[in-house]
Design a protein around this motif. Sequence first.
Motif, PDB file in Angstrom:
ATOM      1  N   ARG A 150       0.854  -1.189   0.000  1.00  0.00           N
ATOM      2  CA  ARG A 150       0.000   0.000   0.000  1.00  0.00           C
ATOM      3  C   ARG A 150       0.888   1.236   0.000  1.00  0.00           C
ATOM      4  O   ARG A 150       2.088   1.125   0.202  1.00  0.00           O
ATOM      5  CB  ARG A 150      -0.893  -0.014   1.246  1.00  0.00           C
ATOM      6  CG  ARG A 150      -1.746  -1.267   1.337  1.00  0.00           C
ATOM      7  CD  ARG A 150      -2.413  -1.405   2.699  1.00  0.00           C
ATOM      8  NE  ARG A 150      -3.198  -0.239   2.991  1.00  0.00           N
ATOM      9  CZ  ARG A 150      -3.473   0.204   4.231  1.00  0.00           C
ATOM     10  NH1 ARG A 150      -3.008  -0.445   5.284  1.00  0.00           N
ATOM     11  NH2 ARG A 150      -4.193   1.288   4.419  1.00  0.00           N
ATOM     12  N   GLY A 151       0.271   2.392  -0.213  1.00  0.00           N
ATOM     13  CA  GLY A 151       1.089   3.616  -0.279  1.00  0.00           C
ATOM     14  C   GLY A 151       0.648   4.664   0.705  1.00  0.00           C
ATOM     15  O   GLY A 151       0.963   5.847   0.533  1.00  0.00           O
ATOM     16  N   ILE A 152      -0.064   4.249   1.756  1.00  0.00           N
ATOM     17  CA  ILE A 152      -0.614   5.257   2.679  1.00  0.00           C
ATOM     18  C   ILE A 152       0.489   5.963   3.463  1.00  0.00           C
ATOM     19  O   ILE A 152       1.551   5.402   3.702  1.00  0.00           O
ATOM     20  CB  ILE A 152      -1.621   4.632   3.678  1.00  0.00           C
ATOM     21  CG1 ILE A 152      -0.980   3.461   4.417  1.00  0.00           C
ATOM     22  CG2 ILE A 152      -2.909   4.244   3.006  1.00  0.00           C
ATOM     23  CD1 ILE A 152      -1.622   3.211   5.749  1.00  0.00           C
ATOM     24  N   GLY A 153       0.181   7.180   3.839  1.00  0.00           N
ATOM     25  CA  GLY A 153       1.089   7.925   4.703  1.00  0.00           C
ATOM     26  C   GLY A 153       2.212   8.628   3.954  1.00  0.00           C
ATOM     27  O   GLY A 153       3.102   9.211   4.577  1.00  0.00           O
ATOM     28  N   THR A 154       2.164   8.611   2.634  1.00  0.00           N
ATOM     29  CA  THR A 154       3.219   9.313   1.891  1.00  0.00           C
ATOM     30  C   THR A 154       2.976  10.823   1.974  1.00  0.00           C
ATOM     31  O   THR A 154       1.842  11.269   1.862  1.00  0.00           O
ATOM     32  CB  THR A 154       3.226   8.920   0.405  1.00  0.00           C
ATOM     33  OG1 THR A 154       1.868   8.918  -0.048  1.00  0.00           O
ATOM     34  CG2 THR A 154       3.819   7.564   0.188  1.00  0.00           C
ATOM     35  N   THR A 155       4.035  11.559   2.179  1.00  0.00           N
ATOM     36  CA  THR A 155       3.878  13.012   2.183  1.00  0.00           C
ATOM     37  C   THR A 155       4.629  13.634   1.010  1.00  0.00           C
ATOM     38  O   THR A 155       4.599  14.836   0.793  1.00  0.00           O
ATOM     39  CB  THR A 155       4.430  13.610   3.499  1.00  0.00           C
ATOM     40  OG1 THR A 155       5.732  13.077   3.707  1.00  0.00           O
ATOM     41  CG2 THR A 155       3.551  13.257   4.676  1.00  0.00           C
ATOM     42  N   SER A 156       5.306  12.787   0.243  1.00  0.00           N
ATOM     43  CA  SER A 156       6.047  13.286  -0.920  1.00  0.00           C
ATOM     44  C   SER A 156       6.102  12.140  -1.930  1.00  0.00           C
ATOM     45  O   SER A 156       5.959  10.974  -1.559  1.00  0.00           O
ATOM     46  CB  SER A 156       7.465  13.663  -0.481  1.00  0.00           C
ATOM     47  OG  SER A 156       8.371  13.528  -1.554  1.00  0.00           O
ATOM     48  N   LEU A 157       6.267  12.490  -3.192  1.00  0.00           N
ATOM     49  CA  LEU A 157       6.449  11.441  -4.196  1.00  0.00           C
ATOM     50  C   LEU A 157       7.797  11.600  -4.894  1.00  0.00           C
ATOM     51  O   LEU A 157       7.974  11.205  -6.038  1.00  0.00           O
ATOM     52  CB  LEU A 157       5.318  11.483  -5.234  1.00  0.00           C
ATOM     53  CG  LEU A 157       3.971  10.889  -4.793  1.00  0.00           C
ATOM     54  CD1 LEU A 157       2.956  10.978  -5.917  1.00  0.00           C
ATOM     55  CD2 LEU A 157       4.104   9.435  -4.352  1.00  0.00           C
ATOM     56  N   SER A 158       8.744  12.204  -4.192  1.00  0.00           N
ATOM     57  CA  SER A 158      10.023  12.525  -4.838  1.00  0.00           C
ATOM     58  C   SER A 158      10.714  11.267  -5.381  1.00  0.00           C
ATOM     59  O   SER A 158      11.266  11.285  -6.481  1.00  0.00           O
ATOM     60  CB  SER A 158      10.932  13.252  -3.852  1.00  0.00           C
ATOM     61  OG  SER A 158      11.115  12.447  -2.697  1.00  0.00           O
ATOM     62  N   ILE A 159      10.650  10.180  -4.622  1.00  0.00           N
ATOM     63  CA  ILE A 159      11.320   8.950  -5.075  1.00  0.00           C
ATOM     64  C   ILE A 159      10.478   8.288  -6.171  1.00  0.00           C
ATOM     65  O   ILE A 159      10.991   7.878  -7.211  1.00  0.00           O
ATOM     66  CB  ILE A 159      11.545   7.994  -3.885  1.00  0.00           C
ATOM     67  CG1 ILE A 159      12.442   8.668  -2.841  1.00  0.00           C
ATOM     68  CG2 ILE A 159      12.153   6.671  -4.354  1.00  0.00           C
ATOM     69  CD1 ILE A 159      12.553   7.929  -1.515  1.00  0.00           C
ATOM     70  N   GLY A 160       9.167   8.214  -5.939  1.00  0.00           N
ATOM     71  CA  GLY A 160       8.269   7.622  -6.937  1.00  0.00           C
ATOM     72  C   GLY A 160       8.379   8.337  -8.271  1.00  0.00           C
ATOM     73  O   GLY A 160       8.467   7.716  -9.335  1.00  0.00           O
TER      74      GLY A 160
END
Lengths: 409, 390
Positions: free
Chosen positions: B51-61
């Motif tokens: 899952r991807g919950i709790g992400t505050t940034s997508l810099s790596i993605g």
Amino acid sequence: MAERLKTAKRLKQYMTEYYIDAKTARSNNKKVGWITSGGPVEFLIAMDIIPVYPENHGAMVGATHQGGMLCEFAERRGFSRDVCSYARSDIGGLLSDDPSKKGPIGGLPLPDMLVCCNNICGTVMKWYETVSRYLDVPLYIIDTPVIHQFPIPDEVVDYVAEQFKGYVKFLEEVMGTRLDMDRLMEVSIIANENVEIWNRVLRKCAKKPAPMTAFDAFTHMAPIVTLRGTKGVTEYYEALIEELDERIEKGMGAVDNERFRLLWDNIPVWHKMRALSNYFAERDAALVADTYTNAWATTNINAEEEDDIFRAYAKAYTPIYLNIGIDSMLDTVERLASIFNVDGLVLHSNRSCKPYSIGQYDIARRYHEDTGKPSVIIEGDMTDERTWSEAQVMTRLDAFMEMLEANQA
Amino acid sequence: MINKARDIARSIYNPYVEDWKNQGKKVIGYPCTYVPEEIIHASSMLPFRLRGIGTTSLSIGDTYFGPVICSFPKAILQLAGEGKYNFLDGVIITPGCDSMRRIHECWRKAGQDFEGILPGYFYYYGVPHKVSDYSIRWFVEETFLLIKSLEDHFGVKIRDGDLENSISVYNRGRELLKKLDQMRMSDDPPVTGEEALAIIIAGFGMPREDYNDLLQGVLYELEHRKVDTGGSKKRLMLVGSANDDLDFVNLIESCGAVIVADTMCFGSRSYNDMVEENDSPVVALAKRYLNHSYCPRMFGYYRDRFNYLLKRVKQARVDGVILQNIRFCDLHGSENSIFERDLEKMGIPCLKIEREYGPLVETGRIKMRVDAFIERISSMNKVEGGRQKA
């Protein structure tokens, strides 16, 4: 800049005749089959079905700046603006009631059947399912698993080969006639000749100066995509090669004073072909190779060598450029960069083509690590001109050209 | 019990996983409902849905996927890059869609830059897009290869008896989830959509035996719950792209609605079909996992998916359907428009929403649209004198 290729006139005539045949198919008692760009067209040719490529039409739509208008028809019916613009513009053209707003050739001839192969992306199946429901025409789908390892596992070959058998059954049911297997073999051999000569066309650009650019290749690829498996394709490319050889002999490049040789990645920005072509030419840069047109230069069907022609087709159509792992894609880019001796990469991050655009940062990085040469990633869309940000793209390209200049200094 | 489920649903590394790891046992991540969890369970490892919950940034993605890709796999990669999935001993990736299948490679590439984020076992599991005798045959072969690969890497043995036991345990969980479904769809649902989603999601991140116990407790709790959902709340169904974000459902329900049904993969699609218990286990698993064709990743079957949707609309007596998709999702982004066309034609109100996966940065916009939708339904109800009779 060098004058346009003379063969372009012949291409225009060739493709016009093809579209006239397709548009008048019904009155000539011929059937029309819509097929995806990575689809095995040879079976249609062998059954005397006229193949029509909505993606080729999408390119024309983009080049004539009608993408946004046609996409809006689909968007008004609820299609997400993030869905592939080939799909949206094609469906938009179908949904448009106004004959003057169906695309540059007044809309495609309607299909009697649809053939979809997911070796290019998963979107095509939703697109073709939608067309199938709107037009109530039969659809056959060929599922080609992603290939991460070579040789292709036997189980995968078996799975795809079974579907080629089903494909024949599907076509026979729609046509009410049997497929002549000898004719399929003959078409397969011609298709290989077509692919081989297209490869020779592209390889001419390994010469410095390159006698044509990728922008020419984007235009001249139409026959290898749409009419593969017919002798006319070979004849046409023989004429093109003759002209390219003449240029090579005279030392005449497509770009005057060629100083930079570049490789393009992804589908072209069809609505910016001329502008981008001029941009690079004015800076003595020639796009001498690209991953897109090269995809049609490698599909060899070893029909004569394999015991089972369907397995031969499975092996040819499964591991195409967009259906392999990123490492294999990187290898292809580096191989092309080496053959064509390029100074840098121009990567089009295409919001419509997700499978093509994922991994471009890795491609750019590995290329730089391995060669020390620069890349630029520009964001755009192949057909939908509404997403183009001129200032942003030009800023990036200008910086890239400065890097090239610095490298050469 | 529900709060316990909610705590699990709101976290990645939850106490159950921690306890499992403390016992020296392995955890295998997987991204999609086309991976037979029973196989991982039968190898005495814990299946854990990515899952991807709790992400505050997508810099790596963003770095590995690029900008024009669905944010769900990017959020998963973001967490992996941040080390949040370092507890995984293995990952199995499937070609759920064009973006999800590339996480296989993007994660590998990120693993070259971020030390320790790539589990020692990283496997690509091919799943056909068609249902036919030959695709089942290939899927069975792929499943045997997966089993062998797990056995070889982890030094375990997955016997038919183990698989049969796992199938039975998972089928039991599915039965219990179907009971939860019935409660949700009742006239006065004792559970909100947010609670139901929390309960369902918990099952993707904890040992199945414990989960079945938890489910039994939840069902008991709900059976004895005093119900006051307030008859004025609109009954909605949620359809479309993956959603494991409780706040998204909360947002919709805060507009005066209750989500009483769904057709989503973090939802009924994951438990609706049972695995045949009297067949050869691998064949039974292959048939069940390939045949649950309610995901638009599968070729064709639009009519099946639509009929399934319609069946649930009727069962749950919904007032309206929310068709949502994550941006750049070509599968749901195409299909939702056809659903909308066909449902509206039948008089079933629909709201189509596009959103990003992850923190609710678009709260205002989505709330405004749901509010307007509820108003529309309310005015229709007034005219038609009540709830949809789909």
